[in-house]
Design an enzyme around this catalytic site. Structure first.
Site, PDB file in Angstrom:
ATOM      1  N   GLU A   8       0.833  -1.202   0.000  1.00 44.08           N
ATOM      2  CA  GLU A   8       0.000   0.000   0.000  1.00 44.08           C
ATOM      3  C   GLU A   8       0.867   1.252   0.000  1.00 44.08           C
ATOM      4  OE1 GLU A   8      -3.668   1.910   2.661  1.00 44.08           O
ATOM      5  OE2 GLU A   8      -2.479   0.259   3.474  1.00 44.08           O
TER       6      GLU A   8
ATOM      7  N   LYS B 240      -8.667   3.995  -3.544  1.00 40.70           N
ATOM      8  CA  LYS B 240      -9.318   3.425  -2.367  1.00 40.70           C
ATOM      9  C   LYS B 240     -10.646   4.131  -2.095  1.00 40.70           C
ATOM     10  CE  LYS B 240      -8.258   2.032   2.399  1.00 40.70           C
ATOM     11  NZ  LYS B 240      -7.234   2.044   3.467  1.00 40.70           N
TER      12      LYS B 240
ATOM     13  N   CYS C 262      -5.909  -2.462   1.610  1.00 40.31           N
ATOM     14  CA  CYS C 262      -6.031  -2.438   3.067  1.00 40.31           C
ATOM     15  C   CYS C 262      -7.465  -2.720   3.523  1.00 40.31           C
ATOM     16  CB  CYS C 262      -5.512  -1.092   3.573  1.00 40.31           C
ATOM     17  SG  CYS C 262      -5.251  -0.978   5.356  1.00 40.31           S
TER      18      CYS C 262
END
Length: 351
Positions: free
Chosen positions: A45, A130, A164
């Protein structure tokens, strides 16, 4: 085409908040992994330029300078870092999944937590932002959109990725399952501080990430790559030099791990946690088929007359400009050129 593929999960630290040096390190790692036979190489990430762990360590009023540095070192889609990675993927003939902090062409201060999937021809296969920054990440990144909720065809199979905490979102995960995903990449930070060591125990992200990865692979009947960041001595020293009081939090927060899971949710291949390196595994994609007889949640093991999911994959933009003399046929230039003197149109390499 053989159903056997070799994959790599990069368990490495960036050159803290230095996008140029981190890109150079990433290219070196990719070369090493390709030399070892890896066909798909997954980075953590926001590997470029770093994960903003400081948002967990100090109050927002104390972090303005770090946010400014993070924005300054974030990566533009048409910038030299992505262009260099695309050239390297093409040269090596590998697929690269890269986590970046992405800068915005519409704002000098907006950034996204993004993942870029680059094919072995240098083309950008997918660009995902994200959906929702998690917990203290909201102090750093803007919310993304559904445009990148896609599974991409690659020479190593159908590859999807979530970042994540998105791997806790069942609808985001199902969206990828419903596109025939065979390999799922989940990318993670090097650590996830949620409490002080004296505050009753920190969030065990190694156990949590194993649960999430295994759950997705078991439900999707897909292989999983878990690729987590690593905090090296240089990153630790810079943070502690800023405030020695946070040394205990850093040193007693569990480090993330990089590993692999199979379509039954069991681990396979290498496992890395406390040292920097590259983890490897071999996937036999043929093993994604038999478990579908037990539960195919996007096939016979669903009730499409009962459940209905609609996914908006429109890329969100702050404004639409209609210029009087703009030609409707003018090509959209989205990404950096891979070959210096040729533009890249719609994310594909020029022929």
């Amino acid at each position: 085409m053989s159903s056997l593929v070799k994959v790599a999960a990069v368990h490495a630290a960036p050159v803290f908040l230095n996008r140029t040096a981190t890109t150079e390190k990433a290219i070196s790692i990719a070369r090493e992994a390709a030399k070892a036979g890896a066909q798909l190489i997954a980075f953590p990430e926001t590997y470029i330029p770093a994960f903003p762990v400081w948002a967990a360590l100090w109050a927002p009023i104390d972090n303005h300078d770090l946010f400014v540095r993070m924005v300054d070192q974030s990566v533009a889609l048409n910038g030299p870092e992505i262009a260099a990675l695309r050239r390297e993927a093409k040269t090596l003939g590998v697929t690269i999944s890269m986590g970046i902090s992405e800068s915005s062409p519409a704002s000098v201060g907006a950034i996204w937590n993004s993942n870029i999937l680059i094919g072995p021809d240098g083309a950008i296969l997918n660009h995902h932002r994200k959906l929702v920054p998690t917990f203290y990440e909201k102090l750093i990144w803007a919310a993304g959109d559904g445009a990148g909720l896609k599974v991409s065809d690659t020479p190593v199979g159908r590859v999807g990725a979530l970042i994540c905490g998105e791997n806790t979102n069942p609808l985001a995960r199902y969206t990828l399952m419903a596109q025939g995903e065979q390999i799922h990449i989940s990318s993670w930070p090097p650590m996830w501080p949620t409490r002080r060591p004296t505050g009753g125990g920190n969030f065990n992200n190694v156990a949590a990430n194993r649960i999430r990865a295994s759950a997705h692979s078991f439900e999707a009947k897909a292989f999983g790559i878990v690729t987590a960041g690593y905090m090296d001595g240089a990153m630790r020293d810079e943070l502690i030099a800023r405030d020695p009081a946070i040394a205990d939090v850093i040193d007693r927060t569990p480090r993330a791990a990089s590993f692999f899971v199979d379509p039954t949710g069991e681990t396979l291949g290498d496992f890395l946690q406390d040292k920097e390196g590259i983890a490897y595994a071999e996937f036999d994609l043929a093993k994604c088929v038999e478990p579908k007889q037990f539960h195919d949640v996007v096939g016979y093991y669903n009730r499409f007359d009962v459940f209905d999911l609609t996914v908006n994959r429109k890329r969100l933009i702050p404004a639409t400009f209609r210029d009087e003399f703009t030609s409707a046929a003018e090509p959209l230039i989205e990404y950096a050129a891979v070959d210096q003197d040729q533009p890249s149109i719609n994310g594909r390499l020029p022929s």
